[in-house]
Motif scaffolding. Structure first.
Motif, PDB file in Angstrom:
ATOM      1  N   ASN A 218     -19.789 -27.011  18.142  1.00 13.31           N
ATOM      2  CA  ASN A 218     -20.073 -27.413  19.512  1.00 13.31           C
ATOM      3  C   ASN A 218     -19.111 -28.485  20.011  1.00 13.31           C
ATOM      4  OD1 ASN A 218     -22.575 -26.197  20.909  1.00 13.31           O
ATOM      5  ND2 ASN A 218     -23.114 -26.324  18.745  1.00 13.31           N
ATOM      6  N   LEU A 219     -18.521 -29.221  19.087  1.00 18.93           N
ATOM      7  CA  LEU A 219     -17.579 -30.273  19.498  1.00 18.93           C
ATOM      8  C   LEU A 219     -16.173 -29.727  19.712  1.00 18.93           C
ATOM      9  CD1 LEU A 219     -18.615 -33.305  17.264  1.00 18.93           C
ATOM     10  CD2 LEU A 219     -18.713 -33.170  19.753  1.00 18.93           C
ATOM     11  N   VAL A 220     -15.699 -28.914  18.761  1.00 15.84           N
ATOM     12  CA  VAL A 220     -14.297 -28.494  18.827  1.00 15.84           C
ATOM     13  C   VAL A 220     -14.121 -26.980  18.802  1.00 15.84           C
ATOM     14  CG1 VAL A 220     -13.442 -30.600  17.781  1.00 15.84           C
ATOM     15  CG2 VAL A 220     -14.006 -28.659  16.323  1.00 15.84           C
TER      16      VAL A 220
ATOM     17  N   GLY B  45     -23.901 -21.948  10.591  1.00 12.04           N
ATOM     18  CA  GLY B  45     -23.703 -23.012  11.581  1.00 12.04           C
ATOM     19  C   GLY B  45     -22.706 -22.644  12.665  1.00 12.04           C
ATOM     20  N   VAL B  46     -21.538 -22.137  12.260  1.00 11.41           N
ATOM     21  CA  VAL B  46     -20.510 -21.870  13.277  1.00 11.41           C
ATOM     22  C   VAL B  46     -20.773 -20.588  14.068  1.00 11.41           C
ATOM     23  CG1 VAL B  46     -18.632 -23.156  12.201  1.00 11.41           C
ATOM     24  CG2 VAL B  46     -18.950 -20.757  11.627  1.00 11.41           C
ATOM     25  N   ASN B  47     -21.536 -19.649  13.505  1.00 12.45           N
ATOM     26  CA  ASN B  47     -21.793 -18.408  14.242  1.00 12.45           C
ATOM     27  C   ASN B  47     -22.981 -18.528  15.181  1.00 12.45           C
ATOM     28  OD1 ASN B  47     -19.714 -17.404  12.749  1.00 12.45           O
ATOM     29  ND2 ASN B  47     -20.928 -15.950  11.560  1.00 12.45           N
ATOM     30  N   VAL B  48     -24.070 -19.108  14.708  1.00 15.84           N
ATOM     31  CA  VAL B  48     -25.263 -19.224  15.546  1.00 15.84           C
ATOM     32  C   VAL B  48     -25.157 -20.453  16.450  1.00 15.84           C
ATOM     33  CG1 VAL B  48     -27.784 -19.328  15.526  1.00 15.84           C
ATOM     34  CG2 VAL B  48     -26.598 -18.120  13.704  1.00 15.84           C
ATOM     35  N   GLY B  49     -24.492 -21.499  15.944  1.00 16.13           N
ATOM     36  CA  GLY B  49     -24.395 -22.771  16.662  1.00 16.13           C
ATOM     37  C   GLY B  49     -23.883 -22.709  18.090  1.00 16.13           C
ATOM     38  N   PRO B  50     -22.860 -21.872  18.375  1.00 12.67           N
ATOM     39  CA  PRO B  50     -22.342 -21.868  19.743  1.00 12.67           C
ATOM     40  C   PRO B  50     -23.380 -21.515  20.809  1.00 12.67           C
ATOM     41  CG  PRO B  50     -20.735 -20.880  18.304  1.00 12.67           C
ATOM     42  CD  PRO B  50     -21.957 -21.138  17.469  1.00 12.67           C
ATOM     43  N   ASN B  51     -24.529 -20.944  20.421  1.00  8.31           N
ATOM     44  CA  ASN B  51     -25.571 -20.673  21.413  1.00  8.31           C
ATOM     45  C   ASN B  51     -26.318 -21.931  21.830  1.00  8.31           C
ATOM     46  OD1 ASN B  51     -25.244 -17.938  21.684  1.00  8.31           O
ATOM     47  ND2 ASN B  51     -26.741 -17.413  20.111  1.00  8.31           N
TER      48      ASN B  51
END
Lengths: 415, 161
Positions: free
Chosen positions: A323-325, A352-358
């Motif tokens: 979410n930051l970068v 984390g990186v796949n679901v996180g962007p939502n």
């Protein structure tokens, strides 16, 4: 000095990719930045070459899968799926949502999240509109599942492809360990959608009569199925999956050109060379950053081991960083460290990186800030609703997904 | 008589029927209003995922066109169902504000009950509809989109009453 150059180049590359001034491709800044890092000696040529050797099969694999998905679309596979969904849902918006979830999860898993966003979303929107139900929940579902549904196969998301070799996993073992987290995340998302869009989903359809379902485009369906089987077989014989994808893409391409479904002019558009160049350049810049002093600093703060708590920490850190970068740099930075902790840690990073962007509508807090600065006077879009949905579903999905991963690892004897 | 009908998925046929009944055989000036909520379909999946960003513009344009086509089709069919001439207005922006503004000077605003009707309570009216009902500058006709519930839908009174 080298570290200053590589970090500032990373900032330039990411800033450019996020803002995309005049809609220029990400590679416009990334390729010169990578060259600058190399020319100033911030990263040795041998290390850069190693990174390219490592990334190239991944990028080639992705390119082939993008071509396969476009050609399946040209052959009518997505239109067929849309009509089939409309027919099976019999005018019920909730039932349609179930089919959209299944289809979006499968398309994302098999043909990458890109196919869901670019090719499936318009079909789903058109299907819902034609039935006369509110298309919003269904179109949003595609958007959410493009991220959250990309856990199952290495090919689902570029982040997975990058991680697969780092984790020392094969195609089959990756899918085996991620099947349960994938399903768990989908269930959480589905429940969140049912809750969040209860009103929109209860409106009766204006045109419940099922449409005529066109015949299944057999050729592309069969080639797609064979390609998938090929991935599994290739993984057993330690052959790069990129070769299988390339073969599938070529078979489809020859037929599509023969039937004039596509022209030779269209092909560069499918492959998206600019983006692939961006990935390679980003890989070089990130390696330079990690190889410099910053790598050691990151090594101090990341968790170690793969106990349940460590897995939660890995996934949380990855989601935060995504979410930051943005997700690609996040995964490139975290992978070398996660790989030292074991394949479980790598897979937790992927959750984390796949679901996180939502998590946030704009996905990246940095993006949000940039956009505020750059387009301060731009028309505000009604993002609040989507943000709320992300805040509701994403943290739960990540927690449940990591829990499911831990169970998978325990059963598989990896943890 | 000036009537404004809010045309939305699922509810428009019932609203058009109600407006037709309201007009009867008298002279009437009917406006059909449809508002597309987002100018460009659903948002991109989190910008946090960078893959395929370049190609997304194509999908966004396609979605915009699809949403425009769907809205135009809905308006045209509403007009056909009405059976006489009406003004058609297709807008995009904030639906609740645009519809409220469109009802200015009308005698009636006709709109559908568009919330979750499994339990008939405050949530059976959607939040945009709620705003319009609260602020409409005219009489409001609130229409059940499918079947009209009978009195049996009312839960028994709480035991302490």
């Amino acid at each position: 000095m080298g570290e200053v150059i590589s970090v500032s180049m990373l900032v330039v590359v990411l800033g450019f990719a996020v803002i995309r001034p005049r809609g220029l491709p990400e590679a416009v800044a990334a390729v010169p930045a990578a060259l600058l890092v190399l020319l100033t000696g911030a990263l040795g040529w041998d290390k850069a070459w190693g990174e390219i050797e490592h990334l190239f099969p991944v990028v080639a694999f992705l390119a082939a899968v993008l071509v396969i998905s476009e050609l399946c679309d040209a052959d009518g596979l997505f239109r067929y799926a849309g009509a089939l969904m409309a027919a099976k849902s019999r005018g019920d918006a909730q039932r349609l949502l179930v089919f959209v979830f299944i289809l979006a999860a499968v398309v994302t898993a098999v043909l990458s999240l890109d196919a869901t966003v670019v090719l499936l979303t318009p079909v789903v929107f058109a299907t819902a509109s034609r039935m006369g139900v509110r298309p919003k929940p269904h179109a949003y579902a595609c958007t959410h599942l493009a991220n959250a549904g990309s856990l199952l196969l290495p090919v689902s998301n570029l982040t997975n492809l990058l991680a697969m070799s780092a984790a020392g996993l094969t195609f089959v073992s990756f899918a085996g360990l991620m099947a349960l987290p994938w399903l768990a995340v989908l269930v959480v998302e589905y429940l969140a959608f049912r809750q969040f869009f209860a009103a929109d989903l209860s409106i009766p359809a204006t045109d419940p009569e099922p449409p005529e379902v066109p015949p299944l485009p057999r050729f592309s369906a069969i080639v797609l199925a064979l390609t998938l089987v090929g991935f599994v077989v290739a993984s057993l014989f330690h052959i790069e999956a990129a070769w299988v994808a390339l073969a599938g893409a070529l078979v489809l391409l020859v037929r599509a050109l023969k039937l004039k479904q596509v022209t030779a002019k269209d092909i560069p558009g499918f492959i998206n060379l600019g983006f692939l160049g961006f990935v390679l350049s980003l890989g070089i810049v990130v390696t330079a950053v990690v190889e410099g002093g910053l790598g050691a600093a990151i090594g101090q703060i990341v968790p170690s081991g793969q106990t349940l708590v460590a897995l939660f920490l890995w996934a949380g850190l990855a989601a935060l960083l995504a979410n930051l970068v943005n997700n690609l740099p996040a995964v490139l930075v975290l992978l070398p460290f996660a790989a030292q902790s074991g394949s479980g840690a790598v897979l937790a990073v992927l959750i984390g990186v796949n679901v996180g962007p939502n998590l946030t509508y704009v996905g990246s807090l940095a993006t949000l800030l940039w956009r505020r600065i750059v387009q301060a006077h731009d028309h505000e879009t009604p993002i609040q609703e989507f943000t709320l949905l992300g805040l509701l579903a994403t943290p739960i999905a990540i927690v449940v997904g990591v829990l499911a991963l831990w169970i998978s690892l325990t059963i598989g004897g990896v943890a | 008589m000036k009537i404004v009908i809010w045309v939305r998925e699922g509810t428009w046929p019932a609203c058009v029927d109600a407006a037709r009944d309201l007009v009867g055989s008298g002279p009437a000036e009917v406006t059909l209003v449809c508002v597309r909520e987002e100018a460009s379909g659903p948002p991109d999946p989190g910008f946090g995922s960078l893959i395929g960003r370049g190609r997304r513009r194509k999908a966004t344009e396609e979605l915009d066109q699809l949403s425009r086509d769907a809205a135009e089709t809905m308006l045209r069919r509403a007009q056909e169902r009405l059976g006489f001439d009406a003004t058609m207005r297709l807008e995009s922006g904030f639906p609740e504000r645009l519809v409220t503004a469109a009802a200015d000077g009308a005698d009636y605003l006709v709109l559908g009950r568009d919330g979750d009707r499994r339990r008939l309570g405050p949530n059976s009216i959607g939040k945009h509809t709620r705003f319009v009902i609260d602020h409409a500058p005219c009489r409001v006709l609130l229409i059940w989109p499918d079947r009209v519930p009978d009195l049996g839908s009312i839960p028994p009174p709480p035991p302490d009453r």
